[in-house]
Motif scaffolding. Structure first.
Motif, PDB file in Angstrom:
ATOM      1  N   MET A   5       0.982  -1.153   0.314  1.00  0.00           N
ATOM      2  CA  MET A   5      -0.248   0.191  -0.139  1.00  0.00           C
ATOM      3  C   MET A   5       0.639   1.067   0.288  1.00  0.00           C
ATOM      4  O   MET A   5       1.612   1.606   0.351  1.00  0.00           O
ATOM      5  N   GLN A   6       0.355   2.004  -1.247  1.00  0.00           N
ATOM      6  CA  GLN A   6       1.468   3.299  -0.778  1.00  0.00           C
ATOM      7  C   GLN A   6      -0.213   4.714  -0.886  1.00  0.00           C
ATOM      8  O   GLN A   6      -0.658   4.417  -1.873  1.00  0.00           O
ATOM      9  N   LYS A   7       0.256   5.147   0.090  1.00  0.00           N
ATOM     10  CA  LYS A   7      -0.944   6.549  -0.048  1.00  0.00           C
ATOM     11  C   LYS A   7      -0.879   7.546  -1.538  1.00  0.00           C
ATOM     12  O   LYS A   7       0.669   7.269  -2.209  1.00  0.00           O
ATOM     13  N   GLU A  51      -6.953  29.334 -29.177  1.00  0.00           N
ATOM     14  CA  GLU A  51      -7.529  27.653 -30.342  1.00  0.00           C
ATOM     15  C   GLU A  51      -5.589  27.493 -30.048  1.00  0.00           C
ATOM     16  O   GLU A  51      -5.086  26.552 -30.636  1.00  0.00           O
ATOM     17  N   GLU A  52      -4.997  27.642 -28.986  1.00  0.00           N
ATOM     18  CA  GLU A  52      -3.585  26.957 -28.893  1.00  0.00           C
ATOM     19  C   GLU A  52      -4.027  25.871 -27.918  1.00  0.00           C
ATOM     20  O   GLU A  52      -5.350  25.544 -27.344  1.00  0.00           O
ATOM     21  N   THR A  53      -3.077  23.956 -28.237  1.00  0.00           N
ATOM     22  CA  THR A  53      -3.336  23.255 -27.425  1.00  0.00           C
ATOM     23  C   THR A  53      -2.732  23.276 -26.516  1.00  0.00           C
ATOM     24  O   THR A  53      -1.859  23.642 -25.624  1.00  0.00           O
ATOM     25  N   ILE A  54      -3.855  22.366 -25.279  1.00  0.00           N
ATOM     26  CA  ILE A  54      -3.395  22.964 -23.821  1.00  0.00           C
ATOM     27  C   ILE A  54      -3.487  21.150 -23.642  1.00  0.00           C
ATOM     28  O   ILE A  54      -3.773  19.867 -23.835  1.00  0.00           O
ATOM     29  N   ASN A  55      -1.619  20.461 -22.821  1.00  0.00           N
ATOM     30  CA  ASN A  55      -1.118  18.940 -22.470  1.00  0.00           C
ATOM     31  C   ASN A  55      -0.706  18.923 -21.149  1.00  0.00           C
ATOM     32  O   ASN A  55       0.266  19.705 -21.035  1.00  0.00           O
ATOM     33  N   LEU A  56      -0.978  18.546 -20.085  1.00  0.00           N
ATOM     34  CA  LEU A  56      -0.944  19.053 -18.662  1.00  0.00           C
ATOM     35  C   LEU A  56      -0.806  17.307 -18.547  1.00  0.00           C
ATOM     36  O   LEU A  56      -1.696  16.432 -18.091  1.00  0.00           O
ATOM     37  N   VAL A  57       0.895  17.352 -17.522  1.00  0.00           N
ATOM     38  CA  VAL A  57       0.876  16.304 -17.515  1.00  0.00           C
ATOM     39  C   VAL A  57       1.342  15.965 -16.556  1.00  0.00           C
ATOM     40  O   VAL A  57       1.815  16.534 -15.692  1.00  0.00           O
ATOM     41  N   ILE A  58       0.134  15.314 -15.327  1.00  0.00           N
ATOM     42  CA  ILE A  58       0.320  15.217 -13.696  1.00  0.00           C
ATOM     43  C   ILE A  58       0.904  14.223 -12.960  1.00  0.00           C
ATOM     44  O   ILE A  58       0.141  13.253 -13.158  1.00  0.00           O
ATOM     45  N   PRO A  59       1.914  13.990 -12.953  1.00  0.00           N
ATOM     46  CA  PRO A  59       2.673  12.769 -12.583  1.00  0.00           C
ATOM     47  C   PRO A  59       2.080  12.501 -10.433  1.00  0.00           C
ATOM     48  O   PRO A  59       2.017  13.406  -9.565  1.00  0.00           O
ATOM     49  N   PHE A  60       2.176  11.501 -10.514  1.00  0.00           N
ATOM     50  CA  PHE A  60       1.467  11.128  -9.231  1.00  0.00           C
ATOM     51  C   PHE A  60       1.894   9.257  -8.674  1.00  0.00           C
ATOM     52  O   PHE A  60       2.842   8.799  -8.972  1.00  0.00           O
ATOM     53  N   GLN A  61       1.912   9.507  -7.765  1.00  0.00           N
ATOM     54  CA  GLN A  61       1.838   7.471  -6.817  1.00  0.00           C
ATOM     55  C   GLN A  61       1.074   7.471  -6.744  1.00  0.00           C
ATOM     56  O   GLN A  61       0.137   8.062  -5.813  1.00  0.00           O
ATOM     57  N   GLY A  62       1.522   6.090  -6.139  1.00  0.00           N
ATOM     58  CA  GLY A  62      -0.131   5.488  -5.496  1.00  0.00           C
ATOM     59  C   GLY A  62      -0.403   4.099  -5.617  1.00  0.00           C
ATOM     60  O   GLY A  62      -0.339   3.723  -6.672  1.00  0.00           O
ATOM     61  N   LYS A  63      -0.417   3.098  -4.649  1.00  0.00           N
ATOM     62  CA  LYS A  63      -0.501   1.576  -5.032  1.00  0.00           C
ATOM     63  C   LYS A  63      -2.042   0.945  -4.136  1.00  0.00           C
ATOM     64  O   LYS A  63      -2.044   1.631  -2.115  1.00  0.00           O
ATOM     65  N   PRO A  64      -2.526   0.539  -4.091  1.00  0.00           N
ATOM     66  CA  PRO A  64      -2.981   0.055  -6.044  1.00  0.00           C
ATOM     67  C   PRO A  64      -3.268   1.313  -6.525  1.00  0.00           C
ATOM     68  O   PRO A  64      -3.504   2.325  -6.619  1.00  0.00           O
ATOM     69  N   ARG A  65      -3.838   1.431  -8.034  1.00  0.00           N
ATOM     70  CA  ARG A  65      -3.850   2.167  -8.799  1.00  0.00           C
ATOM     71  C   ARG A  65      -5.418   2.889  -8.305  1.00  0.00           C
ATOM     72  O   ARG A  65      -6.194   2.434  -8.215  1.00  0.00           O
ATOM     73  N   PRO A  66      -4.669   3.895  -8.014  1.00  0.00           N
ATOM     74  CA  PRO A  66      -6.065   5.378  -7.323  1.00  0.00           C
ATOM     75  C   PRO A  66      -7.462   5.603  -8.328  1.00  0.00           C
ATOM     76  O   PRO A  66      -6.560   5.245  -9.454  1.00  0.00           O
ATOM     77  N   VAL A  67      -8.239   6.413  -7.898  1.00  0.00           N
ATOM     78  CA  VAL A  67      -9.278   6.414  -9.003  1.00  0.00           C
ATOM     79  C   VAL A  67      -8.991   8.341  -9.133  1.00  0.00           C
ATOM     80  O   VAL A  67      -8.872   9.161  -7.804  1.00  0.00           O
TER      81      VAL A  67
END
Length: 1190
Positions: A864-866, A884-900
């Protein structure tokens, strides 16, 4: 190509000092160059020598290639500096090649790394190559002379530059008086030497790097950096003390001495127009051409080599004179031509140094591995690329020399070099290396104890009285002697006993055998602990009285053949069956041979009656009969002669029969081609199949040989027969390709060699992988990662194999089929809750490496990982995007099992038609293809694992162009000024208005001009308007996106009233620029060689451009195909293509325009090749032509 080398000349107030020493030499205090002056060595491009393949051509000189040359520079210790060279490639057929050198020959390409970087750029538009050398963190040892060389096919150019490295600049102020104090060993200030120029350099570099030197422009103008030497040169002698005190100079005598040297003017050479360069370089065997230009074409020059005049003998040195150029060509340069060359013209001379560069000697034929017997002569031979080259021989890293015992001898034969070892011993085993300055070669020598092989053993004999007995044996060494013994007593030669030794064959012959000769005979080779034995049996024939009618009888016993009555004969030897018979009358003898032993079917039959052969076989078979004997002989027995032979004797009294079984034995067939089972670092395991036929004798062993793939010499690996069919060969070189072959051996001899094995390379397995650890784990999977092995060896890595097993078990199961090339792997479908152990092996050609395992077993269960969101740094503040510009936000995270993961905007769910969300195990992505103003707001992302959650917010602002300003009014008009006022736009584009652009236009032209580009207030005054014009105005709103799409126009116009005066333009008189033609440079009489293109040149001026006509002997040649006329910016050129003797004469050039005409003429002499002009144009005639042109 020979390379001219330029030596940097010291520039000391214009004084022409000798060339500077090499880059590592230290300049004396009085010879150091002044800091403000630049070297003069790079001012001119030297004439590059022609390559060897071209014929001597003195008409064309190589042109310069640099468009920008690297300049000398100064740098402080620890700082960086760049040197830039540019080459225009528009006229080049091949990409230019550049080399950077330090000193004379140190190529800096091999030094590129942390402290030196070489870069190359190419501009396709301008076709210019930019080469850059960057020195990083300069050190004092980097100072010195540098050279840059560029070449392209037959073009070459070079330039020199210097690098000066100063000590690190002091943080505090620089006290020049303290720096100029004298220093000595005993600490006295009055003694010691003073490096005056170096201190001036230090002062100059300090001033350049000081904060005051980098001050504002106003400060630089008010306090310029002054040079002390310039002030001293311009000042009077009476002011020297005042200036010295002002600048802190305490050594007044040294200052005056230095100043005196600087005031010496450089004497210009009267004899030379162009001198030799300081140095040239040429490769051994190539051609070198030295060129000078003299002021007087008629002067004689002398060429000296090391102070002695060079004589024109043979084809070694060639002297040429073309115009005012003098050439010295040196053919086939050798090391003896590495010398100082001097050209003497009258009382003046110029000197250069020629460096002959010897190419490296390479090894063209390598040494071969050898295996010899003890006491044999060994010759290790190699071949190098050049005759007479010097090589060095080493044994196991120790150099070999001619010692007192003359054990090693070194032989040279042209390009071949041979190391000779007389009477090799066990101490001579090892690796021998031959080294040259361009490579090396190594071979292994193995010395084995000499073993004597028996090719033919002595055999037992059964003979009758008065017959001859011959014992014969054959050994492998022709020089071995031996002793014969009978019943342990040495046999001495006498009238009946003969002992012979011919080559490898030893014989003992006994004539007229007697009963006392029967016994055991032994042959003992000298120096070997074994013997060969055989037995001599005496056959006694008893004759009894019988009646006249005596039935035939065959008298045979078991003597001379084996227990099963079989006679063995070696293939190729003679088979002789001598059968005693009796009978009266003489019986008829019939010989038969069955197909097999014991068969009654006769395959062949031979008969004899009364001594005459009744039937005869082929030429190999002989049947003869004597009194009491019947002899059957086969010459060169082979396998088909094996079988059951029967002899039948008949006469009227009866018959008798006897069977003789003959077995033919031979060497075995060759084994099958060997197979390589495995390889090691210096070994391999080889296996083969036994031969199909053992030759009638059992196989007693095998002999193996190996060789390198590219060699022709096979080396034996064992001298004693090896009984098994699997062998481990050792003492091989890793990374070298080998082949193996096998011989089979039986009691008869050795078979032919087998076919060679497939080539193989001895390679050691890699070391084990390192750093195996668990990267991730779940209920059924585990992710492992590791690093490549530290030692890979000479073979490429094929991949990795991963295995696992349950704790307490030794049954390892592969995690997947085959190998993986990656250093990480995910293993799936593992039992949940089990403790598992994992290991990894690296595989190459030699097989698997030692495994590396985890330190302890791992329980397959997800940890289990918070949940935790990691917001990137650029998203921690408001993200601003344009419409009209493209928005691409990549938000890294951690957590186990895979969070909702849940996204929202301003507390509301996102519209899936406008916003796309993609989630993975480690990050979540928000994507908007075309953003709109309504996408602005605060976005929130929430992670939840069971009852634990984490949230984060991101602000996005979508901006657009602003709207137009409103209500632009003209508030007032006075003089040349107009006052404007307006209101801000209703739509600011979702961001702050940064200003306004104010423009004006004259109503006549309607051309708009910007008055204010970024004006922040909403009112302004437009000044400097032109009286009498009527203006209208417009305003744009400006924000961070740009200008508004539409401006706001003024409703009214502003008219600028006229004043009461009228402007009258001045009148000018037109100038007459016409000018009659005049030749500014006349034609010069020339003497040229027939067959080479010649040119005549002059220059003319005139307005308008005059018409030019060329004449030969007063005949117009404008339309002649043999001549080409050029005119470029007033320079007129006549080219005569390959002139002959008929093209000589007087040539005239005439220029005509509306204002007048002018003409010049000259004489052209055509002389055959190899001759000199008969008459030269005198100086008075040349002056006369010049005065006439003027």
């Amino acid at each position: 190509m020979p390379e001219p080398v330029k030596k940097t000349e010291e520039a000391q107030g214009g004084a022409g000092d000798p060339a500077a020493p090499a880059a590592t030499d230290t300049l004396a205090p009085e010879e150091a160059p002044a800091p403000a002056e630049t070297p003069a060595a790079a001012d001119t491009t030297p004439v590059a020598p022609q390559p060897e393949s071209q014929a001597p051509d003195t008409k064309t000189d190589l042109t310069g290639l640099f468009t920008e040359k690297p300049q000398s520079g100064e740098v402080a210790v620890g700082e960086n500096i760049n040197f830039v060279a540019k080459v225009n490639a528009a006229s080049l057929l091949k990409k230019p090649t550049i080399k950077w050198f330090k000193g004379k020959w140190m190529d800096l390409a091999s030094k590129s790394g942390k402290s030196l970087q070489l870069k190359e750029l190419y501009d396709r538009n301008s076709k210019v190559y930019t080469f850059e050398m960057q020195i990083i963190a300069a050190k004092p040892s980097f100072a010195g002379a540098y050279r840059c060389e560029v070449s392209s096919r037959d073009k070459f150019d070079s330039c020199n530059f210097d690098l000066t490295v100063h000590e690190a600049r002091a943080v505090e102020g620089f006290d020049i008086r303290a720096a100029f104090r004298r220093t000595s060993v005993d600490g006295s200030e009055e003694a010691g030497e003073l490096d005056f120029s170096a201190l001036l350099k230090k002062r100059d570099s300090f001033f350049k790097g000081s904060p005051g030197h980098r001050a504002s422009k106003s400060q630089v103008k008010s306090e310029p950096d002054e040079d002390v030497w310039e002030i001293l040169q311009k000042a009077k002698a009476s002011e020297y003390e005042k200036i010295a005190f002002q600048y802190g100079i305490t050594d007044l005598r040294g200052m005056l001495k230095r100043l005196k040297k600087m005031r010496k003017e450089e004497k210009k050479s009267e004899a030379f127009l162009k001198k030799l360069d300081p140095a040239y370089q040429v490769e051994k065997g190539h051609k070198m051409k030295l060129c000078i230009e003299v002021a007087n074409e008629d002067v004689d020059v002398k060429w000296l080599k090391n102070g002695q005049e060079i004589q024109s003998t043979g084809s070694k040195y060639i002297f040429e004179s073309v115009g005012n150029k003098r050439y010295l060509t040196i053919n086939h340069c050798s090391l003896s031509d590495d010398a100082t060359y001097t050209c003497v013209v009258g009382d003046e001379k110029c000197t250069t140094e020629l460096f002959v560069k010897e190419p490296p000697v390479t090894i063209t034929s390598n040494l071969e591995d050898q295996m010899v017997m003890k006491g044999e002569r060994v010759e290790l031979e190699c071949e190098v690329s050049e005759e007479g080259a010097t090589v060095k021989w080493e044994k196991d890293g120790v150099e070999l020399t001619r010692d007192e015992s003359f054990k090693y001898r070194f032989k040279k034969d042209g390009r071949k070099h041979v190391l000779i070892i007389n009477e090799a011993t066990k101490e001579d085993c090892g690796h021998y290396t031959v080294k040259t300055n361009g490579g090396e070669s190594m071979a292994e020598l193995m010395v084995s104890e000499k073993e004597l092989e028996v090719y033919q053993n002595i055999a037992d004999l059964t003979v009758k009285a008065k017959d001859e007995a011959v014992f014969k044996c054959e050994v492998s060494d022709e020089t071995v002697k031996g002793i014969w013994y009978k019943n342990g007593v040495e046999v001495k030669a006498d009238a009946r006993t003969h002992i012979t030794h011919i080559g490898r064959i030893h014989k003992l012959t006994i004539d007229d055998v007697k009963p006392e000769d029967q016994g055991d005979y032994t042959f003992v080779p000298e120096g070997y602990a074994f013997n060969l034995s055989a037995k001599l049996n005496f056959l006694e024939v008893k004759i009894d009285y019988v009646p006249r009618q005596d039935p035939p009888k065959i008298h045979l016993d078991c003597m001379g053949h084996t227990a099963d009555s079989t006679i063995v004969v070696v293939a190729g030897n003679k088979l002789r069956l001598d059968v005693p018979i009796t009978g009266d009358p003489a019986p008829t003898v019939i010989w038969t041979k069955g197909e097999k032993a014991g068969s009654e079917v006769a395959a062949e039959t031979w008969s004899i009656k009364d001594g005459d052969v009744m039937t005869e076989g082929d030429g190999r078979l002989h049947v003869e009969s004597t009194k009491g004997h019947c002899i059957f002989t086969i010459e060169g027995a082979d396998k088909q002669d094996e079988g059951l032979y029967s002899v039948i004797v008949r006469n009227p009294a009866g018959e008798d029969k006897a069977d003789i079984n003959v077995k033919v034995v031979d060497a075995p067939d060759p084994p099958s081609a060997p197979r390589i089972l495995s390889v090691g670092e210096d070994s391999c395991v080889v296996q083969w199949d036994p031969p199909k036929s053992d030759g009638g004798n059992p196989i007693i062993g095998y002999v193996l040989e190996r060789k390198k793939k590219k060699s022709y010499r096979w080396m034996r690996l064992n001298f004693d027969p090896y009984t098994d069919t699997t062998y481990e060969a050792k003492r091989m070189i890793e990374g070298v390709e080998y082949e193996m072959r096998v011989y089979a051996v039986n009691a008869i001899g050795m078979s032919c060699h087998s076919a060679a094995s497939q080539p193989f390379i001895p390679v050691a397995p890699t070391s084990e992988p390192v750093g195996l650890c668990v990267d991730d784990i779940s209920d059924t999977t585990i992710s492992l990662k590791w690093r490549t092995p530290e030692h890979l060896g000479s073979s490429e890595l094929d991949g990795y194999g991963v295995e696992y097993c349950k704790e307490g078990s030794d049954e390892w199961v592969p995690a997947f089929e085959g190998l993986t090339e990656r250093t990480s792997v995910i293993i799936r479908d593992l039992p949940t809750g089990e403790k598992m152990q994992f290991r990894v092996k690296a595989y190459n050609m030699a097989g698997p490496s030692a495994p590396t395992s985890l330190a302890q077993a791992v329980t397959i269960r997800e940890i289990m990982q918070k949940p935790k969101i990691w917001i990137p740094r650029n998203l921690r503040q408001t993200l601003i995007k344009k419409v009209e510009e493209t928005i691409n936000l990549v938000i890294p995270f951690q957590g186990k099992p895979r969070p909702v993961i849940t996204w929202s905007k301003d507390g509301e769910p996102l519209n899936p038609k406008q916003v796309s969300i993609r989630n993975s195990d480690t990050d979540t992505i928000l994507f908007i293809r075309k953003s709109e103003r309504k996408d602005s707001g605060k976005y929130e992302v929430k992670l939840q694992i069971e009852n634990v959650e984490d949230t984060a917010s991101i602000s996005i602002q979508i901006v657009d162009l602003p709207g137009s300003p409103e209500k632009l009014k003209i508030m007032d008009v006075w003089g040349f000024n107009v006052a404007l006022e307006w209101k801000p736009p209703k739509d600011n584009g979702n961001c702050e208005i940064t200003g306004y652009m104010v423009q004006k236009a004259d109503k006549k032209t309607m051309e708009w001009y910007t008055v204010y580009e970024l004006y922040r207030r909403t009112n302004c005054v437009v000044a400097d308007l032109i009286m009498g014009n009527e203006y209208i105005f417009r305003i744009y709103a400006v924000n961070m996106v740009g200008l508004s799409l539409e401006p706001c126009f003024s409703a009214d116009s502003a008219y600028i009233q006229k004043t009461g005066f009228e402007y009258k333009p001045p009148t000018y008189k037109e100038h007459d620029f016409s000018e009659a033609p005049k030749f500014t440079h006349p034609l010069v009489s020339r003497s040229v060689i027939a067959g080479y293109n010649a040119t005549l040149s002059c220059s003319v001026r005139g307005i308008p451009k005059p018409k030019v006509t060329w004449y030969k002997n007063k005949m117009d040649i404008s339309n002649e195909a043999k001549y080409r006329m050029f005119s470029k910016q007033g320079v007129l050129t006549l080219e005569i293509r390959k002139p002959c003797s008929f093209d000589g004469g007087v040539y005239m050039c005439k220029a005509v325009n509306a204002s007048g005409e002018d003409a010049v003429e000259c004489k052209l002499e055509i002389r055959p090749p190899g001759t000199f002009p008969q008459a030269q144009i005198t100086k008075e005639e040349r002056d006369k032509q010049m005065n006439k042109a003027d």
